[in-house]
Design a protein around this motif. Structure first.
Motif, PDB file in Angstrom:
ATOM      1  N   ASP A  60      14.859  32.713 -30.758  1.00  0.00           N
ATOM      2  CA  ASP A  60      14.570  33.415 -29.512  1.00  0.00           C
ATOM      3  C   ASP A  60      13.219  34.112 -29.606  1.00  0.00           C
ATOM      4  O   ASP A  60      12.849  34.642 -30.661  1.00  0.00           O
ATOM      5  CB  ASP A  60      15.645  34.480 -29.239  1.00  0.00           C
ATOM      6  CG  ASP A  60      16.735  33.977 -28.327  1.00  0.00           C
ATOM      7  OD1 ASP A  60      16.550  32.925 -27.699  1.00  0.00           O
ATOM      8  OD2 ASP A  60      17.785  34.645 -28.242  1.00  0.00           O
ATOM      9  N   ALA A 120      15.110  40.063 -30.843  1.00  0.00           N
ATOM     10  CA  ALA A 120      14.885  39.200 -29.685  1.00  0.00           C
ATOM     11  C   ALA A 120      15.870  39.528 -28.578  1.00  0.00           C
ATOM     12  O   ALA A 120      15.507  39.585 -27.394  1.00  0.00           O
ATOM     13  CB  ALA A 120      15.022  37.736 -30.091  1.00  0.00           C
ATOM     14  N   THR A 121      17.132  39.772 -28.949  1.00  0.00           N
ATOM     15  CA  THR A 121      18.198  39.961 -27.968  1.00  0.00           C
ATOM     16  C   THR A 121      19.245  40.924 -28.513  1.00  0.00           C
ATOM     17  O   THR A 121      19.527  40.928 -29.715  1.00  0.00           O
ATOM     18  CB  THR A 121      18.891  38.615 -27.643  1.00  0.00           C
ATOM     19  OG1 THR A 121      17.903  37.632 -27.342  1.00  0.00           O
ATOM     20  CG2 THR A 121      19.826  38.750 -26.462  1.00  0.00           C
ATOM     21  N   GLN A 144      17.195  41.257 -23.228  1.00  0.00           N
ATOM     22  CA  GLN A 144      16.088  40.617 -23.929  1.00  0.00           C
ATOM     23  C   GLN A 144      15.115  41.669 -24.442  1.00  0.00           C
ATOM     24  O   GLN A 144      15.180  42.850 -24.081  1.00  0.00           O
ATOM     25  CB  GLN A 144      15.368  39.645 -22.992  1.00  0.00           C
ATOM     26  CG  GLN A 144      16.260  38.566 -22.398  1.00  0.00           C
ATOM     27  CD  GLN A 144      16.614  37.467 -23.401  1.00  0.00           C
ATOM     28  OE1 GLN A 144      16.305  37.574 -24.578  1.00  0.00           O
ATOM     29  NE2 GLN A 144      17.258  36.423 -22.927  1.00  0.00           N
ATOM     30  N   SER A 187      18.518  34.170 -32.339  1.00  0.00           N
ATOM     31  CA  SER A 187      18.452  32.739 -32.053  1.00  0.00           C
ATOM     32  C   SER A 187      19.454  32.379 -30.973  1.00  0.00           C
ATOM     33  O   SER A 187      20.364  33.156 -30.656  1.00  0.00           O
ATOM     34  CB  SER A 187      18.733  31.914 -33.316  1.00  0.00           C
ATOM     35  OG  SER A 187      20.066  32.109 -33.758  1.00  0.00           O
ATOM     36  N   LEU A 188      19.261  31.201 -30.413  1.00  0.00           N
ATOM     37  CA  LEU A 188      20.150  30.653 -29.392  1.00  0.00           C
ATOM     38  C   LEU A 188      20.703  29.333 -29.902  1.00  0.00           C
ATOM     39  O   LEU A 188      19.957  28.491 -30.405  1.00  0.00           O
ATOM     40  CB  LEU A 188      19.373  30.424 -28.099  1.00  0.00           C
ATOM     41  CG  LEU A 188      20.096  29.675 -26.974  1.00  0.00           C
ATOM     42  CD1 LEU A 188      21.207  30.534 -26.404  1.00  0.00           C
ATOM     43  CD2 LEU A 188      19.110  29.267 -25.883  1.00  0.00           C
TER      44      LEU A 188
END
Length: 370
Positions: free
Chosen positions: A90, A100-101, A49, A74-75
């Motif tokens: 995210d 974000a990730t 993250q 995004s998730l």
């Protein structure tokens, strides 16, 4: 002057490596004792993250991590048949200038950190651990030699040997879930983490780790580790309940050497994490199920905060360790409790749980520097 001039770090994982890099670059003499005979080449994938990426950038390895991993913002939430239910942005917990990730292969992250440890000038001794540790910093190594250090850091994981040697009475507790992970090819349309809650498993998900790689995972009720049997056949059978990208993933679940099965466990050592001049960080002090993907981030934050305090002080005393606890204990406790709560809601079949609220509170907290 810094608070320490000669430090032993037991464990060359994420937390230990991050601390070694920061201290050695500042001129501290750092020895790292790692029980494994060589840098690890095992593991499937890891989800980092933004707050983890923030520390990696501070360590000077962000460019290598970015090149080796797969960034997304995004998730996705999907039904068991693979149809998309929702797409959620995210939180950029590391700040607006970081993704974000990032997903990446664990061995690649380990290799990047190991190279940075060497470049910083730390001395890594593989195939070595400690058999005795005193509160004054005196140690007996597993090869029978002895040495004295200003500080001994136990960064040797959830089943920490150092934790037991310094008399900390804490042990990991099973949460009740087991996770199957497989390192596999990335279908072209997989460009982020998608999660499925439902079907034969509590969670079915995947995370891209590179241009053509990813890891996929299935979470079920924990089973005895010795009763796993044919790993590939069992994971394929679980995956039968899922469609979409899982059709391609399932066909590639053939090599048991690419499959890993572990239990979800939790651990939280109550403050203080030190006994004299020996202190625990990372998974040796706290660990949580990966339901919030904050494990590595919290390990990296431990290293960053402890290094900052050690390099800013001119003496090592209990006040420094208390300052470390003031900045780390409650933050880590909140992450561990929230991660376990997410798992518990699923185990108990709670359907009206406020998952977005809980996840949002943790994201807001870790967006602030520790």
């Amino acid at each position: 002057m810094t608070a320490v001039g000669n430090v032993l770090i037991v464990g060359a994982g994420t937390a230990g490596s991050a601390l070694a890099i920061q201290l050695a670059r500042a001129g501290v003499t750092v020895t790292v004792a790692e029980i494994e005979p060589a840098p690890t080449t095992l593991g499937s994938g890891i989800t980092l993250q933004g707050n983890a990426l923030r520390v990696l950038r501070d360590l000077g390895v962000w460019e290598q991590v970015s090149a080796a991993g797969f960034a997304f913002g995004s998730l996705g939430l999907r039904a068991p048949d693979g149809s998309l239910l929702a797409e959620i942005p995210d939180a950029r917990t590391g700040g607006p200038d970081l993704p974000a990730t990032v997903g990446m292969n664990r061995p690649e992250l380990a290799a990047i950190l190991a190279a940075a440890v060497r470049d910083a000038g730390a001395h890594v001794r593989y195939g070595l651990t400690v058999d005795a540790v005193s509160g004054s910093g005196a140690v007996t190594f597993s090869d029978g030699t002895t040495a004295d250090f200003d500080l001994v850091v136990g960064a040797d994981g959830i089943r920490s040997h150092v934790r037991r040697l310094i008399g900390v009475e804490a042990a990991p507790e099973p949460v009740g879930m087991g996770i199957w992970r497989v390192h596999t090819r990335r279908p072209k349309d997989v460009e982020r983490t998608d999660l499925i809650y439902g079907g034969p498993c509590f969670i079915a998900g995947y995370c891209p780790t590179g241009a053509d790689t990813m890891y996929a995972y299935l979470v079920e009720k924990a089973r005895p580790r010795e009763a796993v049997g044919d790993k590939a056949a069992h994971m394929r059978a679980l995956a039968e309940g899922y469609g979409g990208a899982w059709d391609e993933i399932r066909a590639d679940i053939t090599d048991p050497d690419r499959i890993n099965y572990t239990w979800f466990e939790s651990l939280l050592v109550e403050r203080p994490w030190n006994r004299g001049n020996a202190v625990l960080i990372g998974d040796a002090a706290h660990a949580c199920p990966p339901t919030l993907a904050q494990g590595a981030a919290q390990c990296l934050e431990d290293a960053a905060v402890l290094a900052e305090l050690l390099l800013a002080a001119d003496r090592l005393d209990q006040d420094l360790f208390e300052a470390f606890m003031d900045r780390r204990h409650d933050r880590v406790k909140a992450v561990v409790k929230a991660s376990v709560q997410l798992a518990r809601w699923q185990l108990d079949g709670v359907r009206d749980a406020d998952l977005p609220g809980l996840m949002g509170r943790i994201a807001a907290m870790v967006s602030e520097r520790p």
